[in-house]
Design an enzyme around this catalytic site. Structure first.
Site, PDB file in Angstrom:
ATOM      1  N   LYS A 561      31.207  12.481-125.555  1.00 48.37           N
ATOM      2  CA  LYS A 561      30.198  12.412-126.620  1.00 48.37           C
ATOM      3  C   LYS A 561      29.862  13.801-127.146  1.00 48.37           C
ATOM      4  O   LYS A 561      29.624  13.989-128.324  1.00 48.37           O
ATOM      5  CB  LYS A 561      28.944  11.719-126.066  1.00 48.37           C
ATOM      6  CG  LYS A 561      27.816  11.542-127.072  1.00 48.37           C
ATOM      7  CD  LYS A 561      28.163  10.529-128.137  1.00 48.37           C
ATOM      8  CE  LYS A 561      27.113  10.383-129.209  1.00 48.37           C
ATOM      9  NZ  LYS A 561      27.691   9.847-130.453  1.00 48.37           N
TER      10      LYS A 561
HETATM   11  O1  M6R Z   1      27.350  16.365-131.854  1.00 47.95           O
HETATM   12  P1  M6R Z   1      28.128  16.714-133.081  1.00 47.95           P
HETATM   13  O2  M6R Z   1      27.702  15.974-134.290  1.00 47.95           O
HETATM   14  O3  M6R Z   1      28.176  18.193-133.323  1.00 47.95           O
HETATM   15  O4  M6R Z   1      29.614  16.251-132.761  1.00 47.95           O
HETATM   16  C1  M6R Z   1      30.660  16.516-133.632  1.00 47.95           C
HETATM   17  C2  M6R Z   1      31.860  15.665-133.321  1.00 47.95           C
HETATM   18  O5  M6R Z   1      32.322  15.931-132.023  1.00 47.95           O
HETATM   19  C3  M6R Z   1      31.553  14.169-133.464  1.00 47.95           C
HETATM   20  O6  M6R Z   1      31.118  13.869-134.754  1.00 47.95           O
HETATM   21  C4  M6R Z   1      32.810  13.342-133.143  1.00 47.95           C
HETATM   22  O7  M6R Z   1      33.787  13.565-134.117  1.00 47.95           O
HETATM   23  C5  M6R Z   1      32.460  11.848-133.042  1.00 47.95           C
HETATM   24  N1  M6R Z   1      33.064  11.286-131.879  1.00 47.95           N
HETATM   25  C6  M6R Z   1      32.909  11.052-134.229  1.00 47.95           C
HETATM   26  O8  M6R Z   1      32.604   9.714-134.105  1.00 47.95           O
END
Ligand code: M6R
Length: 566
Positions: A561
């Site tokens: 996550k």
């Molecule tokens: O916590 P964050 O929004 O910074 O995370 C960024 C990405 O790791 C996150 O959006 C990832 O791509 C998700 N698993 C997409 O669903």
């Protein structure tokens, strides 16, 4: 990434608190997990789910132990590479990355037994301990070892746990009713009474001999390092509604409430004072950044979006009046944190984050909280919607009129049969114009990460420049076609080009303009409304696809996550 937790209790057995910590920190990685206890040095390890590990170790009566949940960076997912890793009388759990391991291996003439950088850190510690006191050994490590890491070391039969921290890998130490817990996140501490966050590089010990006196603890147990009291334990974990088997389904549904809560909020900012606005994020948060850049340019503000990990290594032109916006659900994403530290040198910074207490919110000049509530499923859904809601509110003002009705109606669409049909195809394409090309990319990421299917997304106009070579009767193209006097016709032209090559079409629009193939009817809506509504529709399709394929929806393979390594 990974999550570490160590427990030193006076009388209560440590296993329950350690398992609690691991479960709460699974968002940091869930490839494998392990525990070691002090007294008999018994080690328990498992790949994947924590259930087997819990069964194996809960009976252990020891009051002191360290544990780990892993997201593999060095070495494949197997029991040998699973932490704790032991050398002689020492065991280690570690989060982060140790650099220059080859140099260390040479220096101490060591033969590694695992593929991990973790083992090398412990080997170096064991090497130093032969000639140096504990404090001197830790000091040498602090000075010499490069990287960003948080580690716990336990010595066989010892009543103390050693901790070390460098760079961004977090460590908190909490006093509890039964002793002390050290963890990557306060979430990993069961019933903390007082928690201290280590804010600098440092090292120290936690020991049950200081249990009753926190002042002494602070003086004696943090040998080196700055720390501050951490008061807010965010309630990350809400009870699962019985009717849903997965967090993802629940979180997709929660968006109805989010739109109801947000519909009349106006957070409009004056962007005209900036000569240039840069928006930065990773994954879904980057797609939100791209949508934000579109909206800013519609308001005549020069704006662009960058992927954090790319922007960090690029030569960056600077402007006199620059604003850099950082978008992150977790507020902990290492690439985005690095970008923030780079931007701070010459730009005003604004963070859009879901977590109040995070490196990104703490280091930004201004913060807008997403208020999405806890998001547990690895795929971002409600947090993505909240990011684009907040961007709209700060750039344009209140959300489009009646948006909550249109969102509600998206949930009335039956996607079951459509999904069966999609699954008959070898490849899925998603295309649209303007912001729909970004909604398409976000839909592609969602389908990719939870179904592992072959999905591609691109702006509709790009079809004829190359992608059309892939179109056959085995491909299905999802066409995003909301209302617009110019864009709709152009989008439909792309659909016709696909039909002419025998490609299947799934049209998402308010009317079945193509009059054949598959069609999802939505309320009539413009591009801004569709940015919110089509995103949710694609999330629902992604979820259904994953459900039909029997995928581990909330914890897709290889992911975590929160991505706290660069
Ligand atoms: O916590 P964050 O929004 O910074 O995370 C960024 C990405 O790791 C996150 O959006 C990832 O791509 C998700 N698993 C997409 O669903």
């Amino acid at each position: 990434m990974c999550g570490i937790v160590g427990v030193v209790n006076k009388s209560k057995k440590a296993s329950e608190d350690l398992m609690f910590g691991l479960k709460q920190m699974e968002y940091r990685g869930y490839d494998s997990a392990g525990v070691v206890f002090s007294k008999n040095f018994n080690t328990y390890k498992s790949i994947g789910s924590l259930i087997n590990l819990e069964k194996a170790c809960l009976h252990n009566e020891d009051t002191i132990g360290i544990a780990h949940t892993r997201w593999a960076t060095h070495g494949s997912v197997n029991l040998t590479n699973t932490h704790p890793i032991k050398i002689g009388n020492f065991a280690i759990v570690h989060n982060g990355i140790i650099e220059d391991t080859d140099k260390i291996i040479k220096e101490i003439n060591y033969k590694p037994q695992t593929q991990t950088d973790t083992e090398i850190l412990l080997a170096y510690f064991v090497f130093l301990r032969k000639e140096h006191s504990l404090e001197d050994s830790l000091q040498i490590i602090d000075q010499k070892i490069k990287g960003s890491y948080a580690a716990l070391i336990l010595e066989f039969s010892s009543d103390q746990i050693i901790w070390l921290k460098k760079g961004f890998s977090p460590i908190v130490i909490s006093e509890t009713e039964f002793g002390y817990t050290v963890a990557s996140d306060m979430e990993g501490v069961k019933n903390p009474i007082k928690t201290y966050e280590i804010n600098s590089n440092g090292y120290g010990i936690i020991s049950n001999s200081f249990v009753s006196d926190f002042q002494t603890f602070k003086k004696n147990l943090i040998i080196k390092g700055e720390f501050s009291e951490k008061t807010t334990k965010e309630n990350l974990f809400h009870e699962k509604t019985k009717s849903h088997n997965t967090w993802l389904e629940e979180e997709i549904l929660e968006q109805i409430k989010i739109f109801e809560n947000e519909k009349s909020l106006n957070l409009k900012k004056d962007f005209s004072v900036y000569h240039n606005v840069k928006l930065i994020g990773c994954g879904s948060s980057f797609f939100a950044a791209e949508i934000g850049a579109y909206w800013l340019e519609e308001e005549n503000i020069l704006a662009s979006a960058s992927i954090a990990s790319e922007w960090n290594i690029s030569d960056t032109p600077t402007f006199d009046h620059q604003l850099t916006i950082f978008i992150s659900q977790s507020g902990f994403t290492a690439d985005t944190v690095s970008a923030l530290l780079k931007a701070k040198k010459y730009s005003k910074t604004l963070a859009l984050v879901n977590k109040k207490n995070s490196p990104i919110s703490n280091n930004s000049d201004q913060v807008v909280l997403l208020n999405a509530g806890t998001e547990k499923s690895v795929a971002s859904t409600k947090s993505f919607s909240s990011q684009i809601i907040k961007l709209f509110q700060i750039i344009k003002g209140t959300l489009p009129k009646n948006i909550e009705e249109k969102v509600k109606n998206i949930f009335k669409i039956d996607v079951e049969k459509i999904v069966d049909n999609i699954l008959k195809h070898r490849e899925i394409f998603i295309l649209g114009k303007n912001k729909m090309s970004l909604v398409a990319k976000e839909g592609m990421l969602k389908i990719t990460e939870i179904t592992y299917l072959n999905v591609f997304a691109y702006p509709a106009g790009e079809l004829k420049h190359g992608y059309i070579a892939k179109i056959t009767e085995e491909t299905i193209s999802i066409i995003l076609a909301p209302e617009d006097p110019v864009l709709l016709q152009k989008t439909l032209s792309s659909a016709q080009e696909i039909i002419s090559r025998d490609g299947k079409i799934l049209l998402i629009a308010s009317e079945n303009y193509i009059k054949k193939d598959l069609f999802i009817k939505t309320d009539p809506m413009n591009y801004d409304e569709a940015t919110f509504c089509y995103t949710i529709l694609l999330q629902r399709i992604a979820f259904k696809l994953a459900e039909k394929l029997n995928r581990p929806i909330d914890k897709p393979r290889n992911l975590a996550k929160s991505v706290t390594v660069e």
